[in-house]
Design a protein around this motif. Structure first.
Motif, PDB file in Angstrom:
ATOM      1  N   UNK A 238       0.768  -1.651   0.139  1.00  0.00           N
ATOM      2  CA  UNK A 238       0.121   0.125   0.283  1.00  0.00           C
ATOM      3  C   UNK A 238       0.766   1.118  -0.178  1.00  0.00           C
ATOM      4  N   UNK A 239       2.193   1.483   0.406  1.00  0.00           N
ATOM      5  CA  UNK A 239       2.798   2.189   0.918  1.00  0.00           C
ATOM      6  C   UNK A 239       3.107   2.426  -0.172  1.00  0.00           C
ATOM      7  N   UNK A 240       3.246   2.080  -1.651  1.00  0.00           N
ATOM      8  CA  UNK A 240       4.069   2.489  -2.395  1.00  0.00           C
ATOM      9  C   UNK A 240       2.523   3.163  -3.397  1.00  0.00           C
ATOM     10  N   UNK A 359      -2.046   8.433   4.113  1.00  0.00           N
ATOM     11  CA  UNK A 359      -0.572   8.268   3.188  1.00  0.00           C
ATOM     12  C   UNK A 359      -1.151   9.897   3.806  1.00  0.00           C
ATOM     13  N   UNK A 360       0.831   9.770   3.916  1.00  0.00           N
ATOM     14  CA  UNK A 360       1.397  11.003   4.622  1.00  0.00           C
ATOM     15  C   UNK A 360       2.700  12.054   3.437  1.00  0.00           C
ATOM     16  N   UNK A 361       1.646  11.847   1.931  1.00  0.00           N
ATOM     17  CA  UNK A 361       3.154  13.265   1.010  1.00  0.00           C
ATOM     18  C   UNK A 361       2.684  14.074   1.049  1.00  0.00           C
ATOM     19  N   UNK A 362       1.227  14.384   1.197  1.00  0.00           N
ATOM     20  CA  UNK A 362       0.615  15.627   1.523  1.00  0.00           C
ATOM     21  C   UNK A 362       1.570  15.879   2.729  1.00  0.00           C
ATOM     22  N   UNK A 363       1.310  15.652   3.861  1.00  0.00           N
ATOM     23  CA  UNK A 363       1.556  16.202   5.269  1.00  0.00           C
ATOM     24  C   UNK A 363       2.997  16.406   5.151  1.00  0.00           C
TER      25      UNK A 363
END
Length: 479
Positions: A238-240, A359-363
């Motif tokens: 899920x991470x990728x 998901x934390x890319x935006x964070x």
């Protein structure tokens, strides 16, 4: 300390005609209901509860508190397990009558009063085809979740709740009513986003709204524990694999009526049924004993976990951090520790260890120094929510939760060095830090020093002294 009934009669006079309710223990059922909380161990017998209806009520009450040196707390949604919204023998400023939500569809903004819960926001925004980043349980208070950061199903796409906060209206310790935003009282706005409970009473929040198509693909899969390795493997992928439109909350519990151990996976895809089914196919094909995924209206999404978050019993949150990939054997060992503890005590089956794979890319796209919140890093939150009924177990459960989370967080490798924290984040979500003795540096990292300066500016007498111990910088007198 002024805490006699006669003193509160004076307050009642001061608020007469304002619409506020002033309740004391001899007010019967109204008072009893006013001290109810989501967790029974947070219910304390306040000497007085002021149910405010306006910022003016809050200002009047704070002036009274200062004059009579009365200890107090602020209640928004009453969902905290730290006890920070309850007090024995003091005063409660209760915002639960201030729940109005208004939407500006042209500006795409959502304004919620300080006592609103997320259901109020979700339902009103949906009338205009909008949504904002809210909690995953809709009877959580808007205020508590927002002031501590705020993760939700839409975080993968839009960041934290505070990343979408445009302004707040608040009453300061002085009783002054102010607005804080990027352009007005900007330093206060910096502090509010992560440490707001230390600076005043927020009476309204204005959020950025986003067009939200309905319905969404969401629901719970329930597995027997032998499927745990497959669920871990799916989480690792899920991470990728995610594109920010998905979320996966998974963990273990022993829910009633059978209290048998199960593994839960709460799935979310912000899109069509075909897209969601394709994304989660491997997990569904792993063979759950129950599949409750469906297409649901967005405004109902945050109610899906409500049955597991009822209002009875004693409860305690705890939090840490984890990184993917996880070793399935490591997670199975955590599961065994969890089960051993829960099975050794009566009526603890509704407890939960949860890996919040949001998901934390935006964070992490927002620097930790951008606002007081300091939990931005390349890791996910892991949380415990223990539920029990015997008060004699309080200390034992607190100790076990700490030890389990410490073990679960070993995978994160989150640095404790303050210089590194400024880059990577503290690895501790403030809304899950329920111990009153947690030092400010553990929640705010290198931001703690600036917060102490701002505390000195906005609350020099430390009137707002509940929760995380953030104190004003002391003046240094030079002779």
């Amino acid at each position: 300390m002024g805490s006699t009934p006669d003193v509160y009669t004076t307050l009642k006079e001061q608020l007469k005609g304002s619409g506020a309710e002033v309740l004391m223990p001899d007010d019967g059922e109204k008072y009893e209901q006013s001290i109810k909380r989501w967790s029974e161990h947070c219910e304390k017998r306040a000497a007085c509860v002021v149910k405010a209806t306006s910022p003016a009520d809050v200002s009047t009450t704070l002036s009274f508190i200062r004059a009579h040196k009365i200890p107090f707390v602020v209640r928004g949604g009453g969902h905290s397990t730290s006890g920070s919204a309850s007090i024995e023998g003091g005063l409660v400023i209760d915002l639960s009558l201030m729940r109005r939500v208004s939407v500006d569809p042209e500006k795409r903004t959502v304004r919620a009063e300080g006592g609103a819960i997320w259901e109020d926001v979700d339902v009103e925004a949906a009338k205009f085809g909008l949504a904002t980043v809210g909690g995953t349980v809709n009877h959580t208070g808007v205020g508590g979740l927002t002031l501590g950061g705020g993760y939700g199903y839409l975080t993968g796409k839009y960041g934290l709740t505070i990343d979408n906060l445009l302004s707040v209206d608040m009453v300061l310790a002085s009783g002054e009513q102010v607005t804080a935003s990027e352009t007005e009282n900007a330093d206060l706005f910096w502090a509010v986003r992560g440490a707001g409970q230390n600076f005043g009473v927020v009476t309204a929040f204005t959020f950025r709204g986003y067009p939200q198509a309905n319905p969404v693909y969401a629901g719970t899969l329930i597995f027997l524990p032998d499927k745990l390795p497959q669920i871990v493997e799916f989480a690792n992928k899920f991470h990728d694999k995610n594109d920010g439109n998905q979320a996966l909350l998974w963990g273990f519990s022993c829910p009633p009526p059978d209290n048998a151990p199960v593994v839960l996976a709460q799935c979310f895809h912000n899109g069509t049924e075909d897209e969601g089914a394709a994304f989660f196919k491997e997990l569904v094909d792993a063979g759950p004993v129950a599949n409750m995924i469906a297409m649901v209206p967005y405004e109902k999404l945050n109610s899906l976990l409500n049955p597991a978050a009822g209002f009875d019993g004693r409860k305690m949150f705890g939090g840490g951090a984890f990184k993917l990939p996880l070793n399935p054997a490591f997670v199975q060992a955590l599961h065994a520790d969890f089960l051993d503890f829960v099975n050794a005590h009566e009526r603890m089956g509704e407890s939960l260890l949860l890996f919040e794979t949001i998901p934390y890319a935006k964070v992490v796209g927002v620097p930790n120094e951008k606002m007081a919140f300091s939990n931005r890093g390349n890791y996910y939150n892991v949380a415990t929510c223990f539920k029990w009924f015997d008060a004699k177990l309080d200390d034992e459960i607190r100790a076990f939760s700490r030890s389990l989370l410490k073990k679960a967080s070993q995978t994160a490798g989150v640095a404790q060095d303050e210089a590194v924290r400024a880059v990577e984040g503290v690895g501790q979500y403030g809304n899950y830090a329920t111990d009153a003795d947690v030092p400010a540096s553990e929640i705010y990292g290198s931001n703690a020093k600036r917060l102490e300066e701002l505390k000195h500016k906005y609350d020099p007498d430390n009137l707002f002294n509940r929760g995380t111990r953030l104190v004003p910088r002391q003046l240094v007198v030079v002779n």
